[in-house]
Design an enzyme around this catalytic site. Structure first.
Site, PDB file in Angstrom:
ATOM      1  N   ASP A  41      39.579   3.927  22.224  1.00 39.37           N
ATOM      2  CA  ASP A  41      38.865   4.497  23.357  1.00 39.37           C
ATOM      3  C   ASP A  41      37.880   5.529  22.803  1.00 39.37           C
ATOM      4  OD1 ASP A  41      38.359   5.372  26.121  1.00 39.37           O
ATOM      5  OD2 ASP A  41      39.541   7.132  25.546  1.00 39.37           O
TER       6      ASP A  41
ATOM      7  N   ASP B  85      35.798   8.496  24.936  1.00 37.45           N
ATOM      8  CA  ASP B  85      35.896   9.835  25.521  1.00 37.45           C
ATOM      9  C   ASP B  85      37.346  10.289  25.596  1.00 37.45           C
ATOM     10  OD1 ASP B  85      33.029  10.484  27.066  1.00 37.45           O
ATOM     11  OD2 ASP B  85      33.440   8.359  26.752  1.00 37.45           O
TER      12      ASP B  85
ATOM     13  N   ASP C   5      43.630   7.888  25.303  1.00 40.69           N
ATOM     14  CA  ASP C   5      44.184   9.169  25.753  1.00 40.69           C
ATOM     15  C   ASP C   5      44.544   9.209  27.229  1.00 40.69           C
ATOM     16  OD1 ASP C   5      41.842  11.225  27.222  1.00 40.69           O
ATOM     17  OD2 ASP C   5      41.291   9.248  26.475  1.00 40.69           O
TER      18      ASP C   5
END
Length: 234
Positions: free
Chosen positions: A9, A11, A180
């Site tokens: 991922d 961001d 995240d």
């Protein structure tokens, strides 16, 4: 090392982009006379792409209970267009890789690990950030694009893996997914991949556990250890 790949991922995992996202949201809201959002609100709104981010910023109640009433579809599109315009121009103002990320990526690259980014961020923003920070280390960068379903659908992951496989000239014996957010946990599940949840990003351990996360990393270097340990067990 066996031939393996890591899907990242962007961001909240590779880069800390929260301030620039927050600034772009509040710029777009202010342009049309709406109240600003706090940085913690924007932190909670990210994960499903920038269109959903702007939708949440515009339509969800404020802490005071106040809402932006009677927002038409046309007005939403205007706010979103202004967000996009501003963010593409300013997505690098404060955005940087998290501490330890570049060292982790270089180490994995030197070990022959193939890597890709899959992000719900606009492709233009992904490309700009990739070109500045990750070109030459990460092989493929997939952002939001027409005809490819956003995460948590597995489509972006499948596209990234297809491109990585072509570059590597062979299939991978193991693929890891690192993210995240709750969206990342679900994306990995949908793609049938083991997921490492990054605790330095936008969500807490408690939020990720509630979403079904079971494997965590406190620091980027732990990901190298996890991958090497699994390879030794195999």
């Amino acid at each position: 090392m066996k031939k393996i790949a890591v899907i990242w991922d962007l961001d909240g995992t590779l880069i800390d982009s929260l301030q620039d996202l927050h600034d772009a949201v509040n710029h777009a809201l202010a342009e049309f006379g709406y109240h600003p959002r706090t940085i913690d609100e924007v932190r909670a709104f990210v994960g499903n792409g920038v269109r959903k981010l702007v939708e949440r910023a515009l339509f969800r109640p404020y802490a005071s209970g106040e809402t932006n009433a009677d927002v038409s579809d046309a007005r939403f599109e205007q706010v979103f267009a202004e967000f996009r315009r501003w963010y593409v121009a300013h997505c690098q103002d404060n955005t940087r890789p998290y501490a330890g990320v570049m060292e982790c990526l270089h180490s994995l690259h030197e070990k022959g690990v193939s890597m890709a980014i899959v992000s719900n961020k606009l492709q233009a923003g992904v490309t700009e950030i990739y070109d500045k920070w990750f070109a030459g280390v990460i092989d493929v960068a997939i952002g939001e694009r027409q005809g490819v379903a956003r995460k948590p659908a597995r489509d972006m992951v499948d596209l990234a893996l297809n491109e990585l496989t072509k570059l590597a000239g062979q299939d991978f014996e193991r693929v890891w997914y690192v993210g995240d957010s709750e969206v990342d946990v679900q994306t990995a599940r949908n793609a049938s991949l083991p997921c490492i949840s990054a605790l330095w990003g936008f969500r807490t351990r408690e939020q990720l556990t509630a979403a079904g996360a079971t494997h965590f990393a406190q620091q980027p270097e732990e990901i190298i250890c996890d991958i090497e340990h699994k390879q030794e067990k195999d």
